[in-house]
Scaffold this motif. Structure first.
Motif, PDB file in Angstrom:
ATOM      1  N   ALA A  16       4.559  37.577  -2.542  1.00 21.68           N
ATOM      2  CA  ALA A  16       5.360  37.717  -3.753  1.00 21.68           C
ATOM      3  C   ALA A  16       5.056  36.619  -4.759  1.00 21.68           C
ATOM      4  O   ALA A  16       5.020  36.846  -5.970  1.00 21.68           O
ATOM      5  N   ARG A  17       4.813  35.415  -4.279  1.00 19.80           N
ATOM      6  CA  ARG A  17       4.523  34.283  -5.164  1.00 19.80           C
ATOM      7  C   ARG A  17       3.150  34.412  -5.800  1.00 19.80           C
ATOM      8  O   ARG A  17       2.963  34.142  -6.988  1.00 19.80           O
ATOM      9  N   ARG A  19       1.357  37.309  -5.882  1.00 26.02           N
ATOM     10  CA  ARG A  19       1.086  38.686  -6.285  1.00 26.02           C
ATOM     11  C   ARG A  19      -0.277  39.138  -5.754  1.00 26.02           C
ATOM     12  O   ARG A  19      -1.025  39.854  -6.411  1.00 26.02           O
ATOM     13  N   SER A  59       3.212  44.173  -7.144  1.00 28.70           N
ATOM     14  CA  SER A  59       4.377  43.807  -7.941  1.00 28.70           C
ATOM     15  C   SER A  59       5.622  43.899  -7.079  1.00 28.70           C
ATOM     16  O   SER A  59       5.631  44.535  -6.022  1.00 28.70           O
ATOM     17  N   LEU A  60       6.679  43.260  -7.524  1.00 27.75           N
ATOM     18  CA  LEU A  60       7.935  43.221  -6.779  1.00 27.75           C
ATOM     19  C   LEU A  60       8.860  44.349  -7.207  1.00 27.75           C
ATOM     20  O   LEU A  60       8.961  44.660  -8.401  1.00 27.75           O
ATOM     21  N   THR A  61       9.512  44.946  -6.243  1.00 25.37           N
ATOM     22  CA  THR A  61      10.617  45.838  -6.561  1.00 25.37           C
ATOM     23  C   THR A  61      11.828  44.995  -6.924  1.00 25.37           C
ATOM     24  O   THR A  61      11.806  43.762  -6.791  1.00 25.37           O
ATOM     25  N   ASP A  62      12.893  45.639  -7.373  1.00 22.69           N
ATOM     26  CA  ASP A  62      14.112  44.887  -7.682  1.00 22.69           C
ATOM     27  C   ASP A  62      14.626  44.172  -6.433  1.00 22.69           C
ATOM     28  O   ASP A  62      15.066  43.010  -6.504  1.00 22.69           O
ATOM     29  N   THR A  65      12.412  41.196  -5.766  1.00 25.41           N
ATOM     30  CA  THR A  65      12.698  40.100  -6.698  1.00 25.41           C
ATOM     31  C   THR A  65      13.923  39.316  -6.244  1.00 25.41           C
ATOM     32  O   THR A  65      13.940  38.077  -6.272  1.00 25.41           O
ATOM     33  N   ALA A  69      13.966  35.339  -4.873  1.00 27.05           N
ATOM     34  CA  ALA A  69      14.830  34.330  -5.499  1.00 27.05           C
ATOM     35  C   ALA A  69      15.667  33.593  -4.456  1.00 27.05           C
ATOM     36  O   ALA A  69      15.949  32.395  -4.611  1.00 27.05           O
TER      37      ALA A  69
END
Length: 294
Positions: A16-17, A19, A59-62, A65, A69
């Motif tokens: 995620a970081r 991508r 890419s991240l989904t909601d 994301t 975080a």
């Protein structure tokens, strides 16, 4: 929490970081397929897709994301806790990843690498040299090297050696056809290599003397971003090159290159080793800083 759960979360956080599955695998020292398998297992276990994958991008989904975080501060705390253990070791231990511009890495890191490894047998030093501007946090680096410039919040900068400067050089054959320039203004009568960053953005030949500053933007049939290629072009007699003095020094010593406009090329701003400000610093990074600081 099981060890496998933590490993899967760490794999997801790295992907995620960055991508990128490839970059995440390089950072974690495993294969890209192992990273993909870990993320797929995590998604299956939680029953939610966290990443959107195509052959070209990640890419991240909601949901992804939100999870990132929450995870980033937690992994930061874990890293700090592990780094804090270094105070109980007598010698630096583990890997230190450093990002440095390829055009200056040999002059900055070359003199200290052997000493660091010899004096710290448990230290693993990984240096990635590129002239592309990298986000060291996103890239998984412990530290980076740049010329003096503003750094984003959360970074600590330490002044390091050497202090570099540029040189304008050409071959004796070139100067048989054209006179040595005496001022930067004389360069309009010369063929000068255009310098560009890897992104393609050009940068001027910058000159300073006393209180006068002059920037020259060459117009040339030759545009390069690699200093070794600039040196080769200058050696061939086709044009003048604006390169780091250290890169040209061996050729200046043996007469294959001639320097001009030296009084107009003062030392550049200091080089800095910069790193994220943390409560705890690894003993390995501390050893690197102490070996390089002015």
């Amino acid at each position: 929490m099981r060890a496998t759960d933590l490993s899967e979360l760490a794999a997801f956080e790295a992907v995620a970081r960055h991508r990128s599955f490839r970059k995440a695998s390089e950072e974690r020292g495993v294969t890209a397929s192992a990273i993909s398998h870990a993320v797929s297992n995590l998604e299956a276990r939680v029953g939610i897709r966290l990443l959107n994958r195509t052959t070209r991008s990640v890419s991240l989904t909601d949901a992804g994301t939100m999870l990132l975080a929450q995870l980033s501060p937690a992994f930061g705390e874990i890293g700090s806790a592990l780094d804090a253990l270094n105070q109980y070791r007598d010698t630096p231990f583990g890997k230190v990843r450093i990002n440095a511009p390829s055009s200056i890495a040999p002059f900055v890191l070359g003199p200290v690498m052997a000493k660091l490894i010899r004096e710290n047998p448990n230290l693993q030093l990984e240096i990635v040299a590129t002239d592309r501007l990298e986000d060291i946090v996103e890239g998984g680096f412990d530290a980076g090297i740049r010329l003096g410039e503003s750094l984003r919040d959360g970074m600590t900068a330490v002044r390091i050696n050497p202090r570099l400067r540029f040189a304008v050089v050409g071959s004796p054959a070139y100067f048989e056809r054209r006179p040595l320039p005496q001022t930067p203004a004389d360069l309009k009568n010369h063929i000068c290599i255009r310098n560009v960053y890897p992104s393609g953005t050009p940068y001027a030949w910058s000159f300073d003397r006393d209180t006068e500053t002059i920037d020259v933007e060459p117009t040339s049939p030759l545009t390069l971003h690699d200093h070794e290629l600039m040196i080769e072009a200058a050696l061939s007699g086709i044009a003048l090159a604006y390169v780091w003095e250290n890169r040209a020094e061996p050729f200046l010593r043996d007469g294959r290159l001639v320097r001009c406009l030296e009084p107009w090329c003062p030392p550049e701003d200091w080089l800095y080793l910069y790193y994220p400000t943390r409560k705890y610093m690894s003993a390995g990074l501390r050893a690197v800083i102490e070996a390089m600081r002015v």
